[in-house]
Every structure is written in C-alpha cells, then in structure tokens.
Design a protein around this motif. Structure first.
Motif, PDB file in Angstrom:
ATOM      1  N   GLY A 143      20.521   0.091   5.105  1.00  0.00           N
ATOM      2  CA  GLY A 143      19.030   0.991   5.277  1.00  0.00           C
ATOM      3  C   GLY A 143      18.540   1.678   4.252  1.00  0.00           C
ATOM      4  N   ASP A 144      18.821   1.299   3.109  1.00  0.00           N
ATOM      5  CA  ASP A 144      18.512   1.940   1.973  1.00  0.00           C
ATOM      6  C   ASP A 144      17.020   2.394   1.737  1.00  0.00           C
ATOM      7  OD1 ASP A 144      20.995   2.579   0.978  1.00  0.00           O
ATOM      8  OD2 ASP A 144      21.147   0.627  -0.367  1.00  0.00           O
ATOM      9  N   LEU A 145      16.112   1.215   2.347  1.00  0.00           N
ATOM     10  CA  LEU A 145      14.567   1.462   2.063  1.00  0.00           C
ATOM     11  C   LEU A 145      14.216   2.641   3.146  1.00  0.00           C
ATOM     12  CD1 LEU A 145      11.905   0.548   1.557  1.00  0.00           C
ATOM     13  CD2 LEU A 145      11.945  -1.051   3.492  1.00  0.00           C
ATOM     14  N   TYR A 146      14.959   3.090   4.112  1.00  0.00           N
ATOM     15  CA  TYR A 146      14.637   4.088   4.900  1.00  0.00           C
ATOM     16  C   TYR A 146      14.871   5.372   4.119  1.00  0.00           C
ATOM     17  CZ  TYR A 146      14.917   7.828   8.281  1.00  0.00           C
ATOM     18  OH  TYR A 146      14.767   8.951   9.241  1.00  0.00           O
ATOM     19  N   HIS A 147      15.887   5.295   3.368  1.00  0.00           N
ATOM     20  CA  HIS A 147      16.545   6.430   2.584  1.00  0.00           C
ATOM     21  C   HIS A 147      15.769   6.622   1.427  1.00  0.00           C
ATOM     22  CE1 HIS A 147      19.807   7.173   5.143  1.00  0.00           C
ATOM     23  NE2 HIS A 147      20.216   6.086   5.042  1.00  0.00           N
ATOM     24  N   GLY A 188       0.771  -1.464   0.028  1.00  0.00           N
ATOM     25  CA  GLY A 188       0.057   0.001  -0.061  1.00  0.00           C
ATOM     26  C   GLY A 188       0.925   1.266  -0.009  1.00  0.00           C
ATOM     27  N   ASP A 189       0.160   2.341  -0.068  1.00  0.00           N
ATOM     28  CA  ASP A 189       0.845   3.803  -0.129  1.00  0.00           C
ATOM     29  C   ASP A 189       1.542   3.755   0.935  1.00  0.00           C
ATOM     30  OD1 ASP A 189       1.476   6.409  -0.305  1.00  0.00           O
ATOM     31  OD2 ASP A 189      -0.339   6.837  -0.813  1.00  0.00           O
ATOM     32  N   PRO A 190       3.136   4.108   0.974  1.00  0.00           N
ATOM     33  CA  PRO A 190       3.765   4.053   2.115  1.00  0.00           C
ATOM     34  C   PRO A 190       3.790   5.367   2.790  1.00  0.00           C
ATOM     35  CG  PRO A 190       5.044   4.364  -0.039  1.00  0.00           C
ATOM     36  CD  PRO A 190       3.831   4.163  -0.369  1.00  0.00           C
ATOM     37  N   ARG A 191       3.038   6.468   2.370  1.00  0.00           N
ATOM     38  CA  ARG A 191       2.895   7.520   3.070  1.00  0.00           C
ATOM     39  C   ARG A 191       1.789   7.242   4.313  1.00  0.00           C
ATOM     40  NH1 ARG A 191       2.550  10.491  -2.175  1.00  0.00           N
ATOM     41  NH2 ARG A 191       1.108   8.902  -2.686  1.00  0.00           N
ATOM     42  N   GLY A 192       1.292   6.012   4.437  1.00  0.00           N
ATOM     43  CA  GLY A 192       0.747   5.707   5.544  1.00  0.00           C
ATOM     44  C   GLY A 192       1.633   4.882   6.534  1.00  0.00           C
ATOM     45  N   PHE A 193       2.664   4.908   6.220  1.00  0.00           N
ATOM     46  CA  PHE A 193       3.751   4.128   7.304  1.00  0.00           C
ATOM     47  C   PHE A 193       4.494   5.325   8.083  1.00  0.00           C
ATOM     48  CE2 PHE A 193       4.834  -0.060   5.337  1.00  0.00           C
ATOM     49  CZ  PHE A 193       3.819  -0.176   4.794  1.00  0.00           C
ATOM     50  N   GLN A 206       9.268  11.711   1.297  1.00  0.00           N
ATOM     51  CA  GLN A 206       9.468  12.651   2.386  1.00  0.00           C
ATOM     52  C   GLN A 206       8.914  12.151   3.771  1.00  0.00           C
ATOM     53  OE1 GLN A 206       8.062  13.919  -0.767  1.00  0.00           O
ATOM     54  NE2 GLN A 206      10.173  13.864  -1.335  1.00  0.00           N
ATOM     55  N   ILE A 207       8.756  10.787   3.965  1.00  0.00           N
ATOM     56  CA  ILE A 207       8.329  10.334   5.338  1.00  0.00           C
ATOM     57  C   ILE A 207       9.582   9.731   5.912  1.00  0.00           C
ATOM     58  CG2 ILE A 207       5.840  10.097   4.557  1.00  0.00           C
ATOM     59  CD1 ILE A 207       6.646   7.004   4.067  1.00  0.00           C
TER      60      ILE A 207
END
Length: 90
Positions: free
Chosen positions: A68-72, A50-55, A79-80
C-alpha cells in the motif's frame, strides 16, 4: 489457453515466494529494490493522471499494491487520503 495462464500464474507465484524468503521485510519483499525508484514511478504516474490532490474525494483502486505504498506516498507528499482499496497477489 487456460493451462498457459495457470503456468504463468505459477511462475509469478514462485518468483514472489522466493523473493519473500530472501527479503521477508521491507520494500524489497515486493521487488522494489530502491525507494527512489518507487517514488519516481509514482511521480510519473501522476504526471500522466494529473494532480493527485484531485484524488482526495475519489476512490483509488491499486492493483498490485504491495504494502500500500502508493497510499502512504499520497498521504506523506500531498497530505491526502483517498478512499483506497489495494489488491495484491501475495
């Protein structure tokens, strides 16, 4: 059974040791050969999840996180900054 797990673990560990000797820095040190391939996998992940902005208000556990590339990726593309914990073998 335990000896089989230990053998598998040792094989994986040796593979990553070899890779780190050959590619001590950069994306290839974690066996990602191309940045586009990595981003494509992240895009596919969020097509399913789903939409990662919900994370942004959730905790994200990234097992096999590499650097940690997923975080970056989330920070740069969406921008979350989720509460992030990464676990990596190496």
């Amino acid at each position: 059974m335990v000896s089989g797990i230990k053998k598998d673990r040792d094989v994986i560990f040796q593979l990553y040791q070899k890779t780190l000797r050959e590619h001590p820095r950069g994306i290839r040190s974690y066996r990602w050969w191309y940045r586009q391939e990595q981003e494509s996998r992240f895009n596919q992940l969020f097509e399913v999840a789903g939409d990662p902005r919900g994370f942004s208000q959730r905790t994200l556990l990234d097992v096999g996180c590499g650097r940690g590339d997923l975080y970056h990726y989330l920070l740069k593309r969406y921008q979350i900054q989720p509460k992030y914990t990464g676990i990596e073998l190496m």
